[in-house]
Scaffold this motif. Structure first.
Motif, mmCIF file in Angstrom:
data_model
loop_
_atom_site.group_PDB
_atom_site.id
_atom_site.type_symbol
_atom_site.label_atom_id
_atom_site.label_comp_id
_atom_site.label_asym_id
_atom_site.label_seq_id
_atom_site.Cartn_x
_atom_site.Cartn_y
_atom_site.Cartn_z
ATOM 1 N N TRP A 128 0.821 -1.214 0.000
ATOM 2 C CA TRP A 128 0.000 0.000 0.000
ATOM 3 C C TRP A 128 0.853 1.262 0.000
ATOM 4 C CZ3 TRP A 128 -4.768 1.482 -0.982
ATOM 5 C CH2 TRP A 128 -5.200 2.738 -0.540
ATOM 6 N N PHE A 129 0.515 2.177 -0.935
ATOM 7 C CA PHE A 129 1.162 3.483 -1.022
ATOM 8 C C PHE A 129 0.139 4.565 -0.667
ATOM 9 C CE2 PHE A 129 3.420 0.657 -3.936
ATOM 10 C CZ PHE A 129 4.715 0.776 -3.437
ATOM 11 N N HIS A 130 0.431 5.325 0.380
ATOM 12 C CA HIS A 130 -0.520 6.295 0.927
ATOM 13 C C HIS A 130 -0.714 7.478 -0.001
ATOM 14 C CE1 HIS A 130 2.530 9.344 1.948
ATOM 15 N NE2 HIS A 130 3.316 8.332 2.279
ATOM 16 N N GLY A 131 -1.797 8.221 0.248
ATOM 17 C CA GLY A 131 -2.066 9.448 -0.476
ATOM 18 C C GLY A 131 -1.481 10.660 0.222
ATOM 19 N N GLY A 132 -1.736 11.841 -0.368
ATOM 20 C CA GLY A 132 -1.248 13.080 0.227
ATOM 21 C C GLY A 132 -0.651 14.046 -0.770
ATOM 22 N N ALA A 133 -1.126 14.000 -2.029
ATOM 23 C CA ALA A 133 -0.720 14.977 -3.046
ATOM 24 C C ALA A 133 0.788 14.979 -3.290
ATOM 25 C CB ALA A 133 -1.205 16.382 -2.673
ATOM 26 N N PHE A 134 1.465 13.873 -3.005
ATOM 27 C CA PHE A 134 2.907 13.710 -3.208
ATOM 28 C C PHE A 134 3.763 14.558 -2.269
ATOM 29 C CE2 PHE A 134 1.140 12.517 -7.377
ATOM 30 C CZ PHE A 134 1.676 11.244 -7.500
ATOM 31 N N ASP A 158 2.470 -1.486 4.397
ATOM 32 C CA ASP A 158 2.235 -0.053 4.225
ATOM 33 C C ASP A 158 3.577 0.661 4.106
ATOM 34 O OD1 ASP A 158 -0.565 -0.323 4.536
ATOM 35 O OD2 ASP A 158 -0.368 -0.302 6.707
ATOM 36 N N VAL A 159 3.741 1.470 3.063
ATOM 37 C CA VAL A 159 5.055 2.004 2.694
ATOM 38 C C VAL A 159 5.118 3.523 2.828
ATOM 39 C CG1 VAL A 159 6.762 2.161 0.836
ATOM 40 C CG2 VAL A 159 5.353 0.094 1.060
ATOM 41 N N ASN A 160 6.200 4.019 3.443
ATOM 42 C CA ASN A 160 6.569 5.434 3.342
ATOM 43 C C ASN A 160 7.446 5.628 2.110
ATOM 44 O OD1 ASN A 160 5.312 6.164 5.704
ATOM 45 N ND2 ASN A 160 7.183 6.430 6.892
ATOM 46 N N TYR A 161 7.286 6.742 1.432
ATOM 47 C CA TYR A 161 8.163 7.088 0.318
ATOM 48 C C TYR A 161 8.455 8.585 0.407
ATOM 49 C CZ TYR A 161 3.552 8.353 -1.573
ATOM 50 O OH TYR A 161 2.284 8.872 -1.737
ATOM 51 N N ARG A 162 9.563 9.002 -0.191
ATOM 52 C CA ARG A 162 9.966 10.401 -0.082
ATOM 53 C C ARG A 162 8.912 11.335 -0.686
ATOM 54 N NH1 ARG A 162 16.216 9.772 -1.959
ATOM 55 N NH2 ARG A 162 15.399 7.764 -2.735
ATOM 56 N N LEU A 163 8.832 12.542 -0.132
ATOM 57 C CA LEU A 163 7.772 13.484 -0.469
ATOM 58 C C LEU A 163 8.336 14.829 -0.923
ATOM 59 C CD1 LEU A 163 5.509 12.846 2.667
ATOM 60 C CD2 LEU A 163 5.170 11.891 0.377
ATOM 61 N N GLY A 164 7.512 15.581 -1.652
ATOM 62 C CA GLY A 164 7.822 16.951 -2.010
ATOM 63 C C GLY A 164 9.127 17.101 -2.761
ATOM 64 N N ALA A 165 9.876 18.160 -2.437
ATOM 65 C CA ALA A 165 11.129 18.436 -3.133
ATOM 66 C C ALA A 165 12.199 17.403 -2.829
ATOM 67 C CB ALA A 165 11.638 19.823 -2.756
ATOM 68 N N ASN A 209 2.679 -13.440 -5.548
ATOM 69 C CA ASN A 209 1.286 -12.997 -5.550
ATOM 70 C C ASN A 209 1.196 -11.657 -4.815
ATOM 71 O OD1 ASN A 209 -1.456 -12.719 -5.761
ATOM 72 N ND2 ASN A 209 -1.976 -14.541 -4.581
ATOM 73 N N VAL A 210 1.718 -10.610 -5.463
ATOM 74 C CA VAL A 210 1.791 -9.274 -4.875
ATOM 75 C C VAL A 210 0.879 -8.329 -5.646
ATOM 76 C CG1 VAL A 210 3.298 -7.292 -4.426
ATOM 77 C CG2 VAL A 210 4.132 -9.622 -4.026
ATOM 78 N N THR A 211 0.060 -7.582 -4.908
ATOM 79 C CA THR A 211 -0.794 -6.540 -5.482
ATOM 80 C C THR A 211 -0.295 -5.186 -5.006
ATOM 81 O OG1 THR A 211 -2.738 -7.989 -5.489
ATOM 82 C CG2 THR A 211 -3.144 -5.620 -5.607
ATOM 83 N N VAL A 212 -0.024 -4.280 -5.939
ATOM 84 C CA VAL A 212 0.315 -2.907 -5.557
ATOM 85 C C VAL A 212 -0.969 -2.095 -5.509
ATOM 86 C CG1 VAL A 212 2.691 -2.884 -6.372
ATOM 87 C CG2 VAL A 212 0.859 -2.353 -7.967
ATOM 88 N N ALA A 213 -1.076 -1.220 -4.516
ATOM 89 C CA ALA A 213 -2.312 -0.465 -4.329
ATOM 90 C C ALA A 213 -1.993 0.894 -3.753
ATOM 91 C CB ALA A 213 -3.266 -1.222 -3.396
ATOM 92 N N GLY A 214 -2.856 1.870 -4.053
ATOM 93 C CA GLY A 214 -2.681 3.189 -3.494
ATOM 94 C C GLY A 214 -3.893 4.057 -3.746
ATOM 95 N N GLN A 215 -3.978 5.130 -2.971
ATOM 96 C CA GLN A 215 -5.092 6.060 -3.087
ATOM 97 C C GLN A 215 -4.554 7.461 -3.296
ATOM 98 O OE1 GLN A 215 -5.947 8.453 -0.487
ATOM 99 N NE2 GLN A 215 -7.898 9.156 -1.314
ATOM 100 N N SER A 216 -5.200 8.244 -4.154
ATOM 101 C CA SER A 216 -4.792 9.612 -4.454
ATOM 102 C C SER A 216 -3.359 9.606 -4.975
ATOM 103 C CB SER A 216 -4.960 10.485 -3.207
ATOM 104 O OG SER A 216 -4.876 11.854 -3.527
ATOM 105 N N ALA A 217 -2.419 10.291 -4.306
ATOM 106 C CA ALA A 217 -1.036 10.260 -4.780
ATOM 107 C C ALA A 217 -0.484 8.843 -4.804
ATOM 108 C CB ALA A 217 -0.160 11.145 -3.896
ATOM 109 N N GLY A 218 -0.913 8.005 -3.843
ATOM 110 C CA GLY A 218 -0.496 6.605 -3.865
ATOM 111 C C GLY A 218 -1.021 5.890 -5.090
#
Length: 460
Positions: A128-134, A158-165, A209-218
């Motif tokens: 899972w990749f979270h939302g938040g407008a990147f 549930d994954v954190n990824y780098r944001l913004g600049a 058997n991996v599904t990638v998923a996310g909402q909004s920016a995710g």
């Protein structure tokens, strides 16, 4: 102060402190590739928080490809989440920003959470990749907890990824030497998927058997992964919730131009060195309006040669089953419908949804229908954990949450090559086709209707 009064004060302070102590941890260990992790067995759901999947992107590693996690000796405790990636937050820490985050953040943020059923083997995996407008959000938020998924036999990561600049940034001083340059959030997503490939078996998961998923920016991250050569073979299904970002990538020149314009606002000129850029505080980036959002995905002939809309048009996207849709109280349904049509026109099918349930307690606010992000506590069945739910939810909400969570996990469990999705006590969810099939999730449950007659969002 008399001795009796002092003793009473100490006793009251001790009692108050003990009342605020976190619940007892039931330790459980897993051997990851980098070392032993100790998580928490919570009612037969194994929970591991703050698990590193890449080296901290700090100092000379800021704006560089994610590096492997350094091995550790002994047991690493993983029962509490680590700080999320830098982003604007409320200064008093008492309320969350629009991405659901408050409190401290850190550039050392490439961590994930794992929710796994106890004693399973080859369980399907949802990444899972979270939302938040990147530029906002975090993977540890309560709405994304994977306990209900685990009860359905699905492991959630549930994954954190780098944001913004700090995620999307191009500068002449940095864009030299071996790449890739820019697209660091997408690079983080690939690093997380590689971590899953190499480690999830130890948690009882099936790396095939991996599904990638996310909402909004995710959902935008997932959209990007569907045409990214580096992600090929790391997942077999995809879910995009309110994030069908079918737009062209920008050029490196456009990204650089925007970056240089933003740096002017903090008195940094185009002749800045890599060392001086990396000495700028993360707070400066997230607190400067022209810099905080970074730039969008950047075309890179070696790493990201095409956008997903280009790949869909040419029929060269990663062809996997897709579940996609949006909420009736927001825009974006037309893009989701177009995505389903293009992705499901040949090869793997696409399933289209529309979330149309407004909880009774939200009716005065959501007069045009469920807004952006409203479906999350239903698809994860996290009404009691979500700040949008809790005691205000009624039996209708809870029943629909169980149905939707059952449909989403049925998709994750679905056998490769299947074109049939049955869930929600026998609901037959038909793939999108010539009749425009969409599953509309209403207060009374899901029904199949014609998507072609539905508006893009709320009625005008």
């Amino acid at each position: 102060m008399r001795r009796s009064t002092l003793m009473l004060a100490i006793l009251l302070a001790t009692t108050a402190a003990s009342a605020q102590m976190p619940p007892k941890v039931n330790p459980v260990t897993v051997q990851s590739a980098a070392g032993t992790l100790q998580g928490d067995d919570q009612d037969d759901v194994l929970v591991f928080r703050g698990v590193p999947y890449a080296a901290p992107p700090i100092g000379p590693l800021r704006w560089s490809a994610p590096r492997p996690v350094a091995a550790w000796k002994g047991v690493r405790t993983a029962v509490a989440h680590e700080p999320p990636c830098p982003q604007p937050v409320m200064p008093d820490f008492t309320s969350a920003n629009p991405g659901g985050v408050n409190g401290a953040q850190s550039e050392d943020c490439l961590y994930l959470e794992v929710y796994a059923p106890e004693a399973v083997k080859k369980a399907p995996v949802l990444v899972w990749f979270h939302g938040g407008a990147f530029f906002l959000g975090a993977g540890h938020l309560p709405s994304y907890e994977g306990r209900a998924n685990a009860r359905q036999g699905v492991i959630t990561v549930d994954v954190n990824y780098r944001l913004g600049a700090l995620a999307n940034f191009n500068h002449p001083a940095l864009d030299r030497g071996p790449g890739p340059h820019g697209n660091y959030a997408l690079q983080d997503a690939v690093a997380a998927l590689r971590w899953v490939r190499d480690n999830i078996t130890a948690f009882g998961g099936d790396p095939d058997n991996v599904t990638v998923a996310g909402q909004s920016a995710g959902g935008g991250i997932v959209t990007g992964l569907l045409s990214l050569p580096a992600a090929k073979g790391l997942f077999g299904k995809a879910i995009i919730q309110s994030g069908a970002l079918l737009r062209p990538d920008i050029t490196p020149e456009e990204s650089t131009e925007k970056t240089l314009a933003g740096l002017k606002d903090i008195d940094v000129g185009p002749d800045a060195t890599p060392e001086s850029l990396r000495q700028i505080s993360a707070q400066t980036f997230v607190g400067t309006p022209s810099l905080m959002r970074g730039t969008f995905f950047v075309k890179d002939s070696a790493y990201k040669p095409v956008s997903t809309i280009e790949a869909l048009t040419a029929g060269t996207e990663t062809d996997v089953p897709l579940l996609i849709g949006s909420n009736s109280g927001e825009g974006g349904f037309a893009a989701a419908r177009r995505f389903a049509e293009m992705a499901g026109d040949q090869g793997a099918p696409a399933w289209l949804y529309r979330f149309a349930h407004t909880p009774a307690w939200r009716a005065p606010e959501w007069k045009a229908g469920p807004i952006h992000s409203a479906e999350l506590m239903f698809t994860f069945d996290t009404i009691d954990q979500s700040s949008w739910g809790g005691d205000r939810a009624d039996a209708t909400d809870r029943t629909l949450a169980r149905v939707m969570n059952g449909c989403w996990t049925a998709f994750v469990r679905m056998a490769p090559g299947s074109r049939r999705l049955r869930c929600g006590n026998g609901f037959e969810w038909k793939p999108y086709g010539k009749a425009g099939e969409v599953a509309e999730f209403r207060s009374t449950g899901p029904v199949i209707i014609d998507a072609r007659a539905l508006p893009d969002g709320p009625p005008k």
